[in-house]
Scaffold this active site. Structure first.
Site, PDB file in Angstrom:
ATOM      1  N   ARG A   1     -27.314  31.179 -59.249  1.00  0.00           N
ATOM      2  CA  ARG A   1     -26.925  30.313 -60.372  1.00  0.00           C
ATOM      3  C   ARG A   1     -25.933  31.026 -61.288  1.00  0.00           C
ATOM      4  NH1 ARG A   1     -32.000  28.416 -59.114  1.00  0.00           N
ATOM      5  NH2 ARG A   1     -31.762  26.322 -58.213  1.00  0.00           N
TER       6      ARG A   1
ATOM      7  N   ASP B   1     -37.550  25.591 -49.868  1.00  0.00           N
ATOM      8  CA  ASP B   1     -38.136  24.760 -50.918  1.00  0.00           C
ATOM      9  C   ASP B   1     -37.262  23.554 -51.244  1.00  0.00           C
ATOM     10  OD1 ASP B   1     -36.244  26.662 -51.930  1.00  0.00           O
ATOM     11  OD2 ASP B   1     -36.832  26.110 -53.964  1.00  0.00           O
ATOM     12  N   GLU B   2     -37.889  22.561 -51.860  1.00  0.00           N
ATOM     13  CA  GLU B   2     -37.235  21.449 -52.538  1.00  0.00           C
ATOM     14  C   GLU B   2     -36.291  20.644 -51.655  1.00  0.00           C
ATOM     15  OE1 GLU B   2     -37.493  22.794 -57.166  1.00  0.00           O
ATOM     16  OE2 GLU B   2     -35.697  23.421 -56.097  1.00  0.00           O
TER      17      GLU B   2
ATOM     18  N   TRP C   1     -45.297  29.130 -55.340  1.00  0.00           N
ATOM     19  CA  TRP C   1     -44.577  29.043 -56.616  1.00  0.00           C
ATOM     20  C   TRP C   1     -44.957  27.819 -57.438  1.00  0.00           C
ATOM     21  CZ3 TRP C   1     -40.965  25.235 -58.088  1.00  0.00           C
ATOM     22  CH2 TRP C   1     -40.583  24.340 -57.077  1.00  0.00           C
TER      23      TRP C   1
ATOM     24  N   TYR D   1     -43.176  33.123 -63.819  1.00  0.00           N
ATOM     25  CA  TYR D   1     -41.765  32.775 -63.918  1.00  0.00           C
ATOM     26  C   TYR D   1     -41.241  33.190 -65.295  1.00  0.00           C
ATOM     27  CZ  TYR D   1     -40.909  30.198 -59.582  1.00  0.00           C
ATOM     28  OH  TYR D   1     -40.698  29.859 -58.269  1.00  0.00           O
TER      29      TYR D   1
ATOM     30  N   ASP E   1     -38.368  32.925 -66.546  1.00  0.00           N
ATOM     31  CA  ASP E   1     -37.403  32.049 -67.202  1.00  0.00           C
ATOM     32  C   ASP E   1     -38.095  31.025 -68.098  1.00  0.00           C
ATOM     33  OD1 ASP E   1     -38.234  31.280 -64.535  1.00  0.00           O
ATOM     34  OD2 ASP E   1     -37.001  29.495 -64.735  1.00  0.00           O
TER      35      ASP E   1
ATOM     36  N   GLU F   1     -30.545  29.745 -64.240  1.00  0.00           N
ATOM     37  CA  GLU F   1     -29.700  28.632 -64.667  1.00  0.00           C
ATOM     38  C   GLU F   1     -29.153  28.854 -66.075  1.00  0.00           C
ATOM     39  OE1 GLU F   1     -32.659  26.738 -61.740  1.00  0.00           O
ATOM     40  OE2 GLU F   1     -32.631  28.360 -63.205  1.00  0.00           O
TER      41      GLU F   1
END
Length: 643
Positions: free
Chosen positions: A276, A439-440, A507, A532, A534, A586
């Site tokens: 990112r 993932d995702e 996660w 995490y 962040d 991000e």
């Protein structure tokens, strides 16, 4: 600036918010044929706009007026729209970056800066979360050693110190110590057989275990493995005071003590997202210094994502020529921050070898992550002839807002691409693992692709998720042929095609890790709600970070205990191989924020991995943490103050 952007919440419900955006023209000239470019981390319901038209790709939004309205001097443009997510609580939830452009600049966009005012939250909370620390007592080592006995007295560390190494296993650790001491003492440190800092091999100690003895005239670092010598070195470095004494000899007075220690978990990791935002080598090496100091043994390097491809691949120079860069006039649109200019970077193979060597001397392995089949937009944009199926009409949107970021399991080019990339990754990284993400992958992908439907029919698959398993099984087998073990996020189990040899990183939740452990997978626990970094560190609107997994103060990190709800003799515990922290980036694009998000929570993660749960105690840890703050201050780390 000539333009100002206001952004406020005007109505808020549990899963729906209405917001108002106002663009002001503060100049003395009209603005015609304009568009507003801005970034924010949530998906805007474009059909809900009261004025204007919006296109959004990831976090990047372009707003234009429906009737090509002229923005008059001292005038403004106002619109409202909906966002269907949880309520906004942080200033960081607002618009991140913005600029204005006009169609007169076509075909190139010429960004005009825009000032962004503070996000107008409905009910902002301002009370800052504090984590009061206990008074410093004794020798402050983090993570807490199994056995530490102060002996009274001290060892005076001066420029006359010398290092003695009696075994090749200590070579890396001794180089690390020598480098640290030379920086500390501003002088070269000799290595000779009669040195007074001794690295001594002792076969009976378990791998990773060590003993440390500080006497008046000698220091002994004792281990049977490279990792053990690095752990002993880490403890010694922490015992060196942050300042020299005020006495004439200006020595660093190390307290005499004996330490006997070993890790609780075998995997103690930290993941850094460089996809990112690109983090320079200096930043990465400094992080590795701190990971080693606090006895982590894994640096998990997230090198590819939708927003950037960061690793040099000889077979496909386009991956870094195109995929490492984004901007208003690049193949990859701007994202997150710095959107008015070309932004990016990548690591050459020599850069990566340098990091691997640097980490090895400090007891860390470097595990690369190349994310597939999702999070592949940078790769797809770089190699469209190889990775785009022109007959695929599937409609989907990833959680980050992309409709073109998933590799096709039915495309021959996908397998050519993965084979060549993974061959180079396996050759470059000596670690026995490669992390493949997984993932995702959103719903809707591959559903309107003739090639994917044909592949499903050929193998008797009933669910598109099985196509993910099909692709990952190919990758797992290919990595195994290279002597590597595959790692992946918990979605790697989707489609039920990978073997139990794959290591799963949990996660989304603690429960996801438990499910995978009970199914027979080795698991590394990395639940966002506890690890995490962040995540914002409190409820104040001024806290930086995100909060989709909740707020994450220091105490919450420290008090995490994997699978604590299970009886101690439950076999699932044996499948938990360790814990890991993570920094997704991000919103992290500079050293100051990088450090603020990581420290001091990193030290809490360190103790989760090293120290057995029954030995952990928050008040006692907070006292030792208090004792570490002088060091953080000395090296200039911008940590979040505890009170």
């Amino acid at each position: 600036m000539s333009f100002r952007l206001d952004f406020v919440v005007i109505e808020q419900q549990q899963n729906q918010s209405r917001l108002a955006l106002t663009l002001h023209n503060l100049s003395d000239k009209p603005l015609a044929h304009w568009s507003l470019h801005f970034t924010m981390g949530r998906w805007i319901q474009a059909q809900s706009l009261t004025r204007g038209q919006l296109e959004q790709i990831g976090s990047y939004c372009v707003l234009t007026s429906a009737n090509d309205e002229v923005l008059q001097p001292n005038g403004h443009f106002y619109t409202e729209f909906n966002i269907g997510t949880a309520p906004f609580t942080l200033l960081d939830d607002g618009i991140i970056d913005a600029f204005v452009s006009t169609s007169h600049d076509a075909p190139l966009i010429q960004p005009i800066p825009v000032e962004i005012t503070a996000f107008g939250l409905q009910h902002p909370e301002h009370e800052r979360h504090n984590s009061p620390l206990e008074e410093v007592t004794g020798i402050c080592i983090i993570p807490k050693p199994k056995h530490l006995k102060p002996l009274g007295g001290e060892f005076k560390l001066t420029q006359h110190a010398a290092i003695a190494v009696d075994h090749i296993m200590a070579a890396g650790a001794s180089r690390w110590l020598s480098n640290e001491l030379e920086c500390l003492l501003h002088d070269d440190i000799a290595t000779r057989s009669n040195g007074n800092i001794h690295y001594q091999f002792r076969e009976k100690l378990a791998p990773g275990a060590y003993q440390l003895l500080v006497e008046p005239d000698d220091i002994w670092l004792i281990a049977s493995s490279e990792s053990g010598f690095c752990h002993a070195t880490a403890t010694l470095l922490q015992m060196i005071p942050a300042k020299t004494s005020h006495q004439p000899d200006a020595a660093y007075r190390i307290p005499m003590a004996e330490v006997s220690d070993a890790p609780h978990f075998g995997h103690r990791g930290m993941m850094l997202d460089c996809g990112r935002h690109f983090h320079p080598l200096k930043r990465i090496k400094f992080l590795i210094d701190q990971l080693a100091r606090y006895k982590f043994n894994v640096f998990h390097w997230h090198l590819t994502d939708d927003e950037g491809w960061r690793v040099e691949i000889d077979a496909y120079p386009e991956l870094t020529r195109v995929g490492a860069w984004r901007g208003p006039n690049e193949a990859i649109q701007p994202q997150f921050t710095t959107i008015g200019q070309r932004y990016g970077g990548f690591y050459t193979k020599q850069d990566i070898r340098e990091v691997i060597s640097y980490a090895a001397d400090r007891g860390l392995i470097v595990i690369p992550e190349v994310d597939i089949p999702g999070h592949c937009r940078a790769a797809i944009k770089s190699l469209p002839d190889l990775l785009v199926d022109p007959e695929d009409r599937s409609a989907y949107r990833s959680i980050q807002g992309y409709n073109d970021n998933i590799l096709s399991p039915a495309l021959k080019g996908t397998y050519i691409f993965l084979t060549k990339v993974l061959d180079e990754i396996c050759e470059l990284f000596p670690a026995p693992y490669v992390h493949i993400g997984a993932d995702e992958v959103p719903k809707g992908v591959w559903t309107d692709s003739p090639a994917c439907q044909s592949l499903m029919d050929e193998h008797g698959y009933n669910d598109p998720k099985e196509l993910q398993g099909h692709l990952l099984r190919f990758v797992e087998n290919h990595l195994a042929s290279k002597g590597k073990r595959m790692m992946g996020w918990e979605e790697a189990t989707h489609g039920d095609k990978v073997s139990k040899e794959t290591v799963i990183f949990s996660w989304l939740s603690e429960e996801a890790g438990l499910t995978c452990a009970q199914a027979g997978y080795d698991v590394v626990m990395q639940p966002a709600q506890f690890t995490y970094l962040d995540m914002a560190q409190g409820h104040s609107a001024e806290e930086v970070g995100v909060d989709w997994a909740g707020k994450l103060p220091l105490e919450q990190v420290y008090n995490y205990q994997p699978l604590s709800q299970l009886p101690a003799d439950d076999p699932a515990h044996q499948k938990v191989k360790g814990v890991q922290g993570a920094l997704w980036c991000e919103l992290v694009n500079n050293q100051s924020r990088f450090e603020y998000m990581i420290y001091p929570r990193l030290l809490a993660v360190a103790e989760l991995g090293w120290t057995a749960p029954h030995q952990r105690d928050w008040p006692e840890f907070s006292a030792r943490l208090n004792g570490q703050l002088q060091y953080l201050d000395k090296v200039g780390i911008n940590y979040r103050r505890c009170e």
